[in-house]
Design a protein around this motif. Structure first.
Motif, mmCIF file in Angstrom:
data_model
loop_
_atom_site.group_PDB
_atom_site.id
_atom_site.type_symbol
_atom_site.label_atom_id
_atom_site.label_comp_id
_atom_site.label_asym_id
_atom_site.label_seq_id
_atom_site.Cartn_x
_atom_site.Cartn_y
_atom_site.Cartn_z
ATOM 1 N N GLN A 104 0.833 -1.205 0.000
ATOM 2 C CA GLN A 104 0.000 0.000 0.000
ATOM 3 C C GLN A 104 0.863 1.250 0.000
ATOM 4 O O GLN A 104 0.560 2.235 -0.694
ATOM 5 C CB GLN A 104 -0.940 -0.009 1.206
ATOM 6 N N ALA A 105 1.957 1.193 0.770
ATOM 7 C CA ALA A 105 2.864 2.343 0.813
ATOM 8 C C ALA A 105 3.515 2.575 -0.548
ATOM 9 O O ALA A 105 3.679 3.727 -0.993
ATOM 10 C CB ALA A 105 3.927 2.116 1.888
ATOM 11 N N ILE A 106 3.895 1.475 -1.237
ATOM 12 C CA ILE A 106 4.480 1.608 -2.576
ATOM 13 C C ILE A 106 3.471 2.229 -3.529
ATOM 14 O O ILE A 106 3.794 3.153 -4.304
ATOM 15 C CB ILE A 106 4.931 0.226 -3.096
ATOM 16 N N GLN A 107 2.248 1.738 -3.456
ATOM 17 C CA GLN A 107 1.213 2.219 -4.381
ATOM 18 C C GLN A 107 0.899 3.697 -4.158
ATOM 19 O O GLN A 107 0.759 4.470 -5.101
ATOM 20 C CB GLN A 107 -0.033 1.351 -4.221
ATOM 21 N N PHE A 162 1.895 -3.747 -11.571
ATOM 22 C CA PHE A 162 1.415 -5.118 -11.462
ATOM 23 C C PHE A 162 2.222 -5.815 -10.372
ATOM 24 O O PHE A 162 3.458 -5.721 -10.348
ATOM 25 C CB PHE A 162 1.589 -5.858 -12.791
ATOM 26 N N LEU A 163 1.544 -6.498 -9.498
ATOM 27 C CA LEU A 163 2.214 -7.212 -8.419
ATOM 28 C C LEU A 163 2.754 -8.537 -8.937
ATOM 29 O O LEU A 163 2.011 -9.348 -9.490
ATOM 30 C CB LEU A 163 1.245 -7.455 -7.264
ATOM 31 N N LEU A 193 -5.608 -6.370 -1.240
ATOM 32 C CA LEU A 193 -4.779 -5.621 -2.189
ATOM 33 C C LEU A 193 -5.486 -4.352 -2.639
ATOM 34 O O LEU A 193 -6.656 -4.363 -3.022
ATOM 35 C CB LEU A 193 -4.449 -6.482 -3.409
ATOM 36 N N SER A 194 -4.775 -3.256 -2.613
ATOM 37 C CA SER A 194 -5.343 -1.954 -2.963
ATOM 38 C C SER A 194 -5.839 -1.945 -4.406
ATOM 39 O O SER A 194 -5.194 -2.495 -5.305
ATOM 40 C CB SER A 194 -4.284 -0.870 -2.775
ATOM 41 N N PRO A 195 -6.991 -1.292 -4.642
ATOM 42 C CA PRO A 195 -7.523 -1.200 -6.016
ATOM 43 C C PRO A 195 -6.603 -0.426 -6.958
ATOM 44 O O PRO A 195 -6.791 -0.449 -8.163
ATOM 45 C CB PRO A 195 -8.853 -0.456 -5.822
ATOM 46 N N SER A 222 -11.167 -6.785 -7.098
ATOM 47 C CA SER A 222 -11.812 -6.198 -8.273
ATOM 48 C C SER A 222 -11.695 -7.133 -9.468
ATOM 49 O O SER A 222 -10.620 -7.695 -9.728
ATOM 50 C CB SER A 222 -11.174 -4.843 -8.611
ATOM 51 N N ALA A 223 -12.785 -7.287 -10.189
ATOM 52 C CA ALA A 223 -12.768 -8.130 -11.393
ATOM 53 C C ALA A 223 -11.925 -7.501 -12.496
ATOM 54 O O ALA A 223 -11.555 -8.179 -13.460
ATOM 55 C CB ALA A 223 -14.191 -8.357 -11.880
ATOM 56 N N SER A 224 -11.646 -6.204 -12.376
ATOM 57 C CA SER A 224 -10.845 -5.527 -13.392
ATOM 58 C C SER A 224 -9.351 -5.756 -13.200
ATOM 59 O O SER A 224 -8.543 -5.308 -14.016
ATOM 60 C CB SER A 224 -11.135 -4.025 -13.370
ATOM 61 N N LEU A 225 -8.960 -6.435 -12.123
ATOM 62 C CA LEU A 225 -7.551 -6.728 -11.867
ATOM 63 C C LEU A 225 -7.077 -7.784 -12.872
ATOM 64 O O LEU A 225 -7.511 -8.931 -12.831
ATOM 65 C CB LEU A 225 -7.373 -7.240 -10.435
ATOM 66 N N SER A 226 -6.194 -7.406 -13.781
ATOM 67 C CA SER A 226 -5.714 -8.323 -14.825
ATOM 68 C C SER A 226 -4.766 -9.355 -14.239
ATOM 69 O O SER A 226 -4.005 -9.069 -13.310
ATOM 70 C CB SER A 226 -5.004 -7.548 -15.932
#
Length: 652
Positions: free
Chosen positions: A198-201, A214-215, A233-235, A275-279
């Motif tokens: 979260q801090a990185i994001q 991307f993780l 995981l953060s959105p 989120s379903a949008s997470l590739s």
């Protein structure tokens, strides 16, 4: 280095070398070829990967032509990226990237051919940020999006690690389409990992240029930790990349054994992501198109290739793309076949015309040999010519019968390509017909080299050329609704040998056509011809000063026709072979028979059996026969979907 040459020639040779030496040699060879003038064109021509709108997507806003990416571990220094970019990849991973360089090129690479696995002892090697930036400043030779996998130096505190990651993101943002963040530690408490991510994001949002993140998740990351991580995981993250390395006591392993692990971890990510949008990008254990489809069914949106290219060959991304297109088409109703008069019907008529013309030419060449306008041009009756040298008419018959057989061969191939390929809007068939017919019609001018105008050939060209133009009218090119090959079984491997035979045959006939045409418009004869005729050019010229131009006209015309025929065979062999395409096998069989029957039978009939002279024909016949044998199971037997038929082994 397409699959038909890689599987049959290069892989057996390369696998005799130490793994690192084989890899470096292959990459440098491909890289060198791609950088010479015309090199990239040759690579594209060999593979002929056509972009399909069906495959075009956007990954976190990044436009991609194909859903298949190249793993960073295959070519860590980017030596062959320009060449590899022609194979059907949509993006390229570079990494791991660290602040400081850490390279050990002396570490061995182990290759397990039986289990299709590679073990690296230096998988974490990095050329360092500064050197990478210098490399990226140079012309990459391609425009594919670069996904940079960055990681901090081992042993850093979370604060120090974030600082290094942000420094690299700031420095590389100009080059990167997105970043893979490799920052997970299985020994770290999940809550601490979540806080760190979260801090990185949050910090990345403050950079001057913000790129998708991307993780990067190792394929052996603990399942329970992954579930907790995905739930929190953060959105702000764009996706997850499942790694292609498994840590073992010997080193980092990549290979087909990773597919079950990759499928399990992809399913877990899909089920627990916020989120379903997470590739989801999967990269482990993909060695055949079926592997890619199974990972996508498990939830992967994109895939990356590594060990699969080593063991399956450079055609793997193209095969996967074709398999994905086929899967997407299953929900689409096939379009109605175009009208006969739209385009393909005209090419069918052209093919039929060539067959009829070739048959008539064969009859004439085997009987009277010469036509009235030939006699008029010579000013000499055949009987008088026969008295002067009884072998001349037989020699002319040999040229004209072989030309007739080649014309029939071209007609059969054109008809088949039009009836089954052009009608179905297969993209490669139009290119094959266009190039072959353009060469064929252009070769008509070779008849004029010695000042002899052939009214019959001119009339045929005037009749057939409009049909050619009408058949080449633009039309909507569609993907194939035929199921592509999905597994690397014995039938597929045998077909690589068959394809090698047919490609070699096409190249050989093309060289033969060029040589025959060149000889026809220059020396006219080769030594074996003069030995058969028991005469010299001067002696023939004494019989009739127009005899040499007449024979030269025949020879040049035959060479041009043979070259046109070779182009058609070569393009089919390079681009058209796909499992279950029965019509292609019949095209090879029926298209080749007239040429071989005509060429060999007329030599036996007239007694021109010089071994050296016929050696190229014998060589071509061997290629033709073995090509048909090796391709028969692949082309003539339809393929069942291994996912729906458990009796079919995935890899034989």
């Amino acid at each position: 280095m397409p699959d038909w040459s890689y599987q049959t020639i290069f892989r057996p040779l390369l696998f005799q070398l130490p793994s690192r030496l084989a890899r470096d040699f292959t990459l440098r060879a491909m890289g060198t070829l791609s950088r010479v003038p015309g090199g990239s064109f040759i690579i594209r021509t060999m593979g002929h990967m056509e972009a399909s709108p069906i495959l075009a997507t956007k990954l976190a806003g990044i436009p991609l032509k194909y859903p298949v990416g190249l793993s960073g571990g295959l070519d860590p220094e980017g030596i062959a990226h320009q060449a590899l970019a022609q194979f059907g990849f949509g993006f390229i991973e570079i990494g791991p990237v660290t602040i400081e360089a850490h390279i050990n090129n002396k570490c061995p690479i182990q290759r397990d051919s039986t289990n299709e696995a590679i073990i690296y002892t230096d998988a974490s090697s990095s050329e360092g940020l500064a050197k990478l930036m210098k490399r990226l400043d140079r012309n990459q030779g391609h425009v594919l999006p670069l996904m940079l996998r960055i990681k901090s130096t081992p042993g850093r505190t979370p604060v120090e690690a974030r600082s290094e990651l942000l420094t690299m993101m700031e420095a590389l943002s100009y080059y990167a389409a997105g970043f893979y963040i490799e920052s997970l530690d299985e020994n770290e408490v999940v809550e601490a990992t979540i806080a760190h991510l979260q801090a990185i994001q949050l910090a990345a949002r403050e950079l001057s240029i913000v790129k998708p993140m991307f993780l990067y998740v190792p394929v052996d990351y603990p399942p329970e930790s992954l579930k907790l991580l995905m739930a929190e995981l953060s959105p702000g993250w764009s996706g997850v990349v499942v790694g292609d390395m498994l840590r073992t006591g010997e080193g980092d392993l990549t290979g087909s054994v990773l597919k079950p692990l990759s499928i399990d971890i992809v399913r877990s990510i899909r089920e627990h992501r916020l989120s379903a949008s997470l590739s989801i990008i999967a990269s482990g254990g993909i060695h055949q198109p079926l592997d890619a489809l199974e990972l996508m069914e498990a939830g992967a949106d994109y895939i990356q290739l590594h060990s699969g290219l080593v063991f399956s060959g450079p055609g793997l991304p193209k095969r996967i793309n074709e398999a994905i297109v086929y899967e997407k088409l299953q929900s689409v109703e096939p379009p109605p076949a175009p009208s006969f008069w739209m385009n393909w019907g005209w090419m069918c008529l052209l093919g039929i015309g060539m067959i009829i013309g070739g048959a008539l030419a064969w009859i004439i060449a085997a009987t009277s040999v010469v036509l009235p306008y030939d006699i008029s041009f010579l000013g000499m009756l055949p009987s008088v010519l026969n008295e002067a040298n009884p072998l001349v008419l037989q020699f002319m018959s040999h040229d004209r019968v072989t030309l007739a057989g080649t014309m029939i061969s071209i007609g059969v191939i054109y008809y088949q390509l039009a009836r089954y390929g052009l009608r179905s809007s297969l993209h490669w068939t139009r290119t094959a017909l266009l190039t072959s017919a353009a060469v064929g019609f252009s070769s008509f001018f070779l008849y004029l080299g010695y000042g002899y105008f052939d009214p019959l050939h001119a009339a045929a060209a005037l009749i057939l050329f409009p049909m050619f133009m009408l058949s080449m009218r633009r039309h909507r090119e569609l993907p194939s609704w035929e199921r592509p090959n999905l597994i690397n079984d014995r039938t597929w491997r045998l077909a690589q040998w068959g394809q090698l035979m047919m490609v070699t045959l096409g190249f050989s006939l093309a060289v033969g056509g060029i040589v025959i045409s060149t000889v026809g418009i220059t020396e006219v004869f080769v030594p074996q011809d003069l030995e058969y005729l028991c005469a010299t050019p001067a002696m023939l010229n004494e019989i009739n000063e127009r005899l040499l131009p007449l024979i030269a006209h025949d020879r040049a015309g035959f060479g041009g026709a043979l070259f046109s025929d070779a182009i058609a065979i070569l393009t089919i062999a390079l681009w058209g072979i796909n499992q279950g395409q029965r019509w292609l096998w019949w095209t090879f069989l029926l298209g080749g028979l007239p040429g071989f029957v005509a060429g060999l039978s007329v030599h036996l009939t007239i007694g021109y059996t010089d071994f050296v002279h016929l050696l190229p024909a014998y060589f071509a016949l061997i290629l033709y026969v073995f090509g048909l044998i090796f391709l028969y199971p692949y082309l003539m037997q339809g393929q069942k979907d291994p996912r729906h038929d458990p009796t079919i082994p995935e890899i034989a």
